[in-house]
Design a protein around this motif. Sequence first.
Motif, mmCIF file in Angstrom:
data_model
loop_
_atom_site.group_PDB
_atom_site.id
_atom_site.type_symbol
_atom_site.label_atom_id
_atom_site.label_comp_id
_atom_site.label_asym_id
_atom_site.label_seq_id
_atom_site.Cartn_x
_atom_site.Cartn_y
_atom_site.Cartn_z
ATOM 1 N N GLU A 270 -5.276 0.252 -0.162
ATOM 2 C CA GLU A 270 -6.395 0.657 0.355
ATOM 3 C C GLU A 270 -6.681 2.032 -0.409
ATOM 4 O O GLU A 270 -8.020 2.627 -0.585
ATOM 5 N N GLN B 133 3.179 7.160 0.659
ATOM 6 C CA GLN B 133 3.015 6.048 1.436
ATOM 7 C C GLN B 133 2.621 4.949 0.422
ATOM 8 O O GLN B 133 1.529 4.281 0.562
ATOM 9 N N LYS C 148 0.481 1.668 1.443
ATOM 10 C CA LYS C 148 -0.939 1.634 1.534
ATOM 11 C C LYS C 148 -1.515 1.785 0.113
ATOM 12 O O LYS C 148 -2.692 2.333 0.101
ATOM 13 N N LYS D 244 -3.027 6.176 9.625
ATOM 14 C CA LYS D 244 -2.607 4.819 10.233
ATOM 15 C C LYS D 244 -1.204 4.555 10.395
ATOM 16 O O LYS D 244 -0.556 4.967 9.671
ATOM 17 N N ILE E 85 -6.789 6.751 6.439
ATOM 18 C CA ILE E 85 -5.816 5.964 5.666
ATOM 19 C C ILE E 85 -4.369 6.233 5.944
ATOM 20 O O ILE E 85 -3.627 5.746 6.470
#
Length: 94
Positions: free
Chosen positions: A35, A29, A32, A94, A91
């Motif tokens: 984060e 991912q 992301k 999401k 995370i």
Amino acid sequence: MANLRTLKKEIDYCLEELVFDCDMAICFQPSKEQEIFDLMRQAVELRNAMMKKVNNPAEPHNRSLVRKHYAALRVELDNEFEKLFEALSEINNK
């Protein structure tokens, strides 16, 4: 009670596992990434704080208090890294 070296290795092991999981999450991912990097920074800060606590017990000449200190650190280690792993899962979900 385990010796001090083992406790330090456990702290480093928890950090390594979290960083590895974060790296895998970034691979799958990439959107992301920021984060996850923030979570990795938190983990490194936690590791450094835990090492300071391990190296500096409150009352080093009282064996009973030192044992209690290290037992409390072990519990704190488990709880704090569990929170970080849960944050990584959130995370990813999401």
